[in-house]
Design a protein around this motif. Structure first.
Motif, PDB file in Angstrom:
ATOM      1  N   ASN A   3       0.847  -1.181   0.000  1.00 20.39           N
ATOM      2  CA  ASN A   3       0.000   0.000   0.000  1.00 20.39           C
ATOM      3  C   ASN A   3       0.889   1.241   0.000  1.00 20.39           C
ATOM      4  N   ALA A   4       1.120   1.810  -1.190  1.00 17.86           N
ATOM      5  CA  ALA A   4       2.011   2.962  -1.313  1.00 17.86           C
ATOM      6  C   ALA A   4       1.480   4.177  -0.565  1.00 17.86           C
ATOM      7  N   LEU A   5       0.179   4.254  -0.396  1.00 16.84           N
ATOM      8  CA  LEU A   5      -0.430   5.403   0.271  1.00 16.84           C
ATOM      9  C   LEU A   5      -0.036   5.479   1.746  1.00 16.84           C
ATOM     10  N   GLN A   6       0.195   4.339   2.355  1.00 16.42           N
ATOM     11  CA  GLN A   6       0.415   4.303   3.804  1.00 16.42           C
ATOM     12  C   GLN A   6       1.646   5.092   4.230  1.00 16.42           C
ATOM     13  N   GLN A   7       2.708   5.070   3.400  1.00 17.10           N
ATOM     14  CA  GLN A   7       3.921   5.800   3.787  1.00 17.10           C
ATOM     15  C   GLN A   7       3.672   7.295   3.898  1.00 17.10           C
ATOM     16  N   TYR A   8       2.756   7.810   3.066  1.00 20.40           N
ATOM     17  CA  TYR A   8       2.456   9.243   3.116  1.00 20.40           C
ATOM     18  C   TYR A   8       1.490   9.569   4.257  1.00 20.40           C
ATOM     19  N   LYS A  41      -8.367   3.502   2.436  1.00 22.90           N
ATOM     20  CA  LYS A  41      -8.289   3.692   0.982  1.00 22.90           C
ATOM     21  C   LYS A  41      -6.962   3.167   0.430  1.00 22.90           C
ATOM     22  N   LEU A  42      -6.969   2.875  -0.856  1.00 20.28           N
ATOM     23  CA  LEU A  42      -5.771   2.525  -1.606  1.00 20.28           C
ATOM     24  C   LEU A  42      -5.703   3.418  -2.836  1.00 20.28           C
ATOM     25  N   LEU A  43      -4.512   3.712  -3.276  1.00 19.94           N
ATOM     26  CA  LEU A  43      -4.371   4.361  -4.575  1.00 19.94           C
ATOM     27  C   LEU A  43      -4.759   3.376  -5.666  1.00 19.94           C
ATOM     28  N   PRO A  44      -5.296   3.855  -6.784  1.00 20.21           N
ATOM     29  CA  PRO A  44      -5.751   2.948  -7.848  1.00 20.21           C
ATOM     30  C   PRO A  44      -4.626   2.063  -8.376  1.00 20.21           C
ATOM     31  N   THR A  45      -4.988   0.832  -8.672  1.00 22.47           N
ATOM     32  CA  THR A  45      -4.049  -0.116  -9.274  1.00 22.47           C
ATOM     33  C   THR A  45      -4.580  -0.522 -10.646  1.00 22.47           C
ATOM     34  N   SER A  46      -3.802  -1.340 -11.345  1.00 23.45           N
ATOM     35  CA  SER A  46      -4.212  -1.793 -12.680  1.00 23.45           C
ATOM     36  C   SER A  46      -5.423  -2.715 -12.637  1.00 23.45           C
ATOM     37  N   HIS A  47      -5.862  -3.098 -11.437  1.00 19.44           N
ATOM     38  CA  HIS A  47      -7.068  -3.926 -11.307  1.00 19.44           C
ATOM     39  C   HIS A  47      -8.332  -3.080 -11.195  1.00 19.44           C
ATOM     40  N   ASP A  48      -8.169  -1.758 -11.080  1.00 20.22           N
ATOM     41  CA  ASP A  48      -9.319  -0.866 -10.947  1.00 20.22           C
ATOM     42  C   ASP A  48      -9.763  -0.350 -12.312  1.00 20.22           C
ATOM     43  N   GLU A  49     -11.074  -0.241 -12.480  1.00 23.93           N
ATOM     44  CA  GLU A  49     -11.624   0.247 -13.748  1.00 23.93           C
ATOM     45  C   GLU A  49     -11.134   1.660 -14.029  1.00 23.93           C
ATOM     46  N   GLY A  50     -10.695   1.867 -15.248  1.00 21.12           N
ATOM     47  CA  GLY A  50     -10.190   3.163 -15.651  1.00 21.12           C
ATOM     48  C   GLY A  50      -8.698   3.328 -15.439  1.00 21.12           C
ATOM     49  N   TYR A  51      -8.087   2.387 -14.753  1.00 17.81           N
ATOM     50  CA  TYR A  51      -6.644   2.464 -14.481  1.00 17.81           C
ATOM     51  C   TYR A  51      -5.925   1.206 -14.962  1.00 17.81           C
ATOM     52  N   THR A  54      -2.446   2.113 -16.127  1.00 18.74           N
ATOM     53  CA  THR A  54      -1.607   2.963 -15.285  1.00 18.74           C
ATOM     54  C   THR A  54      -1.855   2.623 -13.822  1.00 18.74           C
ATOM     55  N   ASP A  55      -0.878   2.031 -13.188  1.00 19.15           N
ATOM     56  CA  ASP A  55      -0.985   1.656 -11.783  1.00 19.15           C
ATOM     57  C   ASP A  55      -0.467   2.820 -10.932  1.00 19.15           C
ATOM     58  N   VAL A  56      -1.391   3.588 -10.372  1.00 18.09           N
ATOM     59  CA  VAL A  56      -1.016   4.764  -9.585  1.00 18.09           C
ATOM     60  C   VAL A  56      -0.308   4.346  -8.302  1.00 18.09           C
ATOM     61  N   ASN A  57      -0.700   3.220  -7.746  1.00 17.60           N
ATOM     62  CA  ASN A  57      -0.041   2.716  -6.545  1.00 17.60           C
ATOM     63  C   ASN A  57       1.453   2.484  -6.797  1.00 17.60           C
ATOM     64  N   VAL A  58       1.788   1.903  -7.943  1.00 18.76           N
ATOM     65  CA  VAL A  58       3.188   1.683  -8.304  1.00 18.76           C
ATOM     66  C   VAL A  58       3.901   3.013  -8.526  1.00 18.76           C
ATOM     67  N   MET A  59       3.208   3.979  -9.115  1.00 17.19           N
ATOM     68  CA  MET A  59       3.802   5.289  -9.380  1.00 17.19           C
ATOM     69  C   MET A  59       4.244   5.967  -8.081  1.00 17.19           C
ATOM     70  N   PHE A  60       3.452   5.811  -7.009  1.00 17.33           N
ATOM     71  CA  PHE A  60       3.735   6.471  -5.739  1.00 17.33           C
ATOM     72  C   PHE A  60       4.551   5.593  -4.788  1.00 17.33           C
ATOM     73  N   ALA A  61       4.859   4.373  -5.181  1.00 16.81           N
ATOM     74  CA  ALA A  61       5.500   3.425  -4.275  1.00 16.81           C
ATOM     75  C   ALA A  61       6.916   3.795  -3.855  1.00 16.81           C
ATOM     76  N   PRO A  62       7.774   4.347  -4.731  1.00 18.74           N
ATOM     77  CA  PRO A  62       9.144   4.679  -4.298  1.00 18.74           C
ATOM     78  C   PRO A  62       9.146   5.635  -3.108  1.00 18.74           C
ATOM     79  N   ASP A  63      10.208   5.579  -2.339  1.00 15.65           N
ATOM     80  CA  ASP A  63      10.328   6.392  -1.127  1.00 15.65           C
ATOM     81  C   ASP A  63      10.790   7.805  -1.495  1.00 15.65           C
ATOM     82  N   TYR A  64       9.860   8.603  -1.989  1.00 17.30           N
ATOM     83  CA  TYR A  64      10.173   9.988  -2.349  1.00 17.30           C
ATOM     84  C   TYR A  64      10.204  10.866  -1.101  1.00 17.30           C
ATOM     85  N   GLY A  65      11.077  11.849  -1.125  1.00 15.59           N
ATOM     86  CA  GLY A  65      11.081  12.831  -0.058  1.00 15.59           C
ATOM     87  C   GLY A  65      10.010  13.886  -0.299  1.00 15.59           C
ATOM     88  N   VAL A  66       9.581  14.555   0.768  1.00 19.37           N
ATOM     89  CA  VAL A  66       8.624  15.662   0.691  1.00 19.37           C
ATOM     90  C   VAL A  66       9.229  16.820   1.479  1.00 19.37           C
TER      91      VAL A  66
END
Length: 456
Positions: A3-8, A41-51, A54-66
């Motif tokens: 769950n990439a969202l959890q880190q944020y 909640k989860l960020l959309p993945t390739s299993h979600d309709e309309g995505y 584009t797997d948004v969860n994968v896009m946000f998964a790296p450990d980016y700084g803020v």
């Protein structure tokens, strides 16, 4: 599944006091609501309709700084800008990662009746005005949008008073610059009061192509009664730059909105457009252009809702995909029972210029009214071999003929641009992009000297 969202969420829970300390009340007011909206909640993945592509969860998964503490990050404006979009007599502002910086041009020449400034500054100086528009049409039930609302600390606020009109466009150049992987959380709010007219040009660039960046961008556009807004979005970033951009627009009676989104270079990009025609006699034009090569991935998703009578919308998206690049387009037109006498059209046309390039397209109509004129269509093919053969028999080299055909294919999207100097420049940029050439300052004679103070 990670769950990439959890880190944020964890980042916010641990540092919410520091985040609030750097922002005024109108921006902080929606944070807790956004935080609660993300529970479970989860960020959309390739299993979600309309995505699916584009797997948004994968896009946000790296450990980016803020940049929570708003540290100063040096940036070489001249080296990044490169005159790819030259000074076209605009009111120019710069966003360094997620921090707005006004230029001397903007500070000295901004006309009466127009406000162009940092979102955080606007929230301090004009709190009631920002409260009127900030977060009003950006939905909390969308995980990526709520994430942006939870973490955003700055962005751009543009407001035009009733009846305002100017022959100068507003140009905002957004630049990624960081010594470490970074996520820039930006919010852009553009509000036009009754009968106002404005042109806005947004340009995304990456300074260091060896660094990983992620843009979390939410755009809110408001056109009040009779207002006319042109919003141009040009992306020229790096293969290591990812972008999640969500645009929401609300149109009042008799207003006009043009949105043109051009992706020339990028890594992985997802652009979402959600436009509600809430008043009668509105018009909307939504155009998109993608030139992709290498392993670029560009996904455009649009939703236009006709919620009032006698409105008109027109969508046109075109892609040229080369090498191993991938593209996706999903567009929907919804006509509600109140949307009588609607005219709505949608077209997606694509060229696969490389044998390994792939395109996914899915246009949709949802019509709940009989008194409408609506159509949609999509085509995907390759370059016209007969045309290529004809041009080569006339002495035109293969590479040049190929570029000319692709450029002609894109011409009608570029021609939706009503800002003459930008339209001419886009034709030039597209030609160079399709030919595999890069522009630089020595190809432009308009000057690129920009004075920036990036201090807090």
């Amino acid at each position: 599944m990670n769950n990439a969202l959890q880190q944020y969420i964890d980042l916010y829970d641990s540092h919410h006091q520091a985040i609030d300390a750097h922002c005024p009340a109108p921006i902080n007011a929606l944070r807790q609501q956004a935080r609660k909206a993300l529970d479970g909640k989860l960020l959309p993945t390739s299993h979600d309709e309309g995505y699916e592509k584009t797997d948004v969860n994968v896009m946000f998964a790296p450990d980016y700084g803020v940049n929570i503490n708003r540290m100063r990050i040096p940036v070489d404006i001249a080296a990044t800008f490169r005159c790819d979009v030259p000074n076209i007599s605009t009111l120019l502002g710069v966003v360094v990662n997620d921090k707005f910086v006004a230029t001397d041009t903007l500070t000295k020449n901004c006309p009466k009746g127009l406000t162009v400034m940092s979102l955080a500054q606007a929230a301090r100086e004009f709190p009631e005005l920002v409260k009127r528009y900030y977060g009003k049409i950006a939905p909390m039930d969308n995980a990526a949008t709520s994430l942006n609302t939870m973490l955003v600390q700055d962005g751009v606020f543009i407001h035009a008073d009733k009846g305002f009109s100017s022959d100068k466009a507003v140009q905002i150049v957004s630049i990624f610059s960081s010594p470490t992987p970074l996520m820039a959380v930006r919010r852009i709010v553009v509000a036009l009061e009754e009968d106002a007219r404005l042109q806005v040009l947004m340009c995304d660039h990456t300074q260091d192509a060896t660094q990983r960046y992620l843009s979390s961008q939410v755009v809110e556009l408001y056109t009040c009664k009779g207002a006319k807004l042109e919003y141009y979005d040009l992306e020229e970033t790096s293969p290591l730059t990812s972008r999640m951009s969500q645009l929401y627009a609300s149109q009042a009676e008799g207003s006009s909105l043009l949105v043109n989104c051009s992706t020339l270079t990028a890594g992985a990009t997802r652009n979402e457009f959600s436009v509600n025609l809430d008043g009668a006699h509105c018009s909307t034009q939504l155009a998109g252009m993608v030139t992709a090569s290498g392993k670029m991935h560009v996904d455009n998703s649009s939703s236009i809702v006709h919620a009032a009578q006698s409105c008109h919308s027109d969508q046109l998206f075109k892609y040229v995909l080369d090498d191993e690049s991938t593209g996706a387009f999903e567009g929907s037109i919804t006509v509600t029972p109140e949307g009588r006498f609607t005219e709505a059209y949608q077209s997606n046309r694509n060229i696969l210029a490389g044998d390994k390039a792939r395109m996914h397209t899915k246009p949709q109509l949802l019509i709940f009214n009989d008194d409408v004129k609506c159509s949609h269509g999509a085509t995907t093919g390759q370059l016209d071999q007969q045309a290529l053969f004809y041009m080569r028999t006339r002495g035109i080299p293969y590479a040049e003929a190929r570029t000319m055909l692709m450029q002609a294919f894109m011409a009608d999207v570029v021609d939706t641009v009503r800002l003459d100097t930008l339209r001419d420049r886009l034709h030039y940029l597209v030609e160079n992009r399709l030919a595999g050439r890069k522009t630089s300052c020595h190809t432009c004679h308009s000057g690129c000297h920009i004075k920036i103070d990036n201090n807090d």
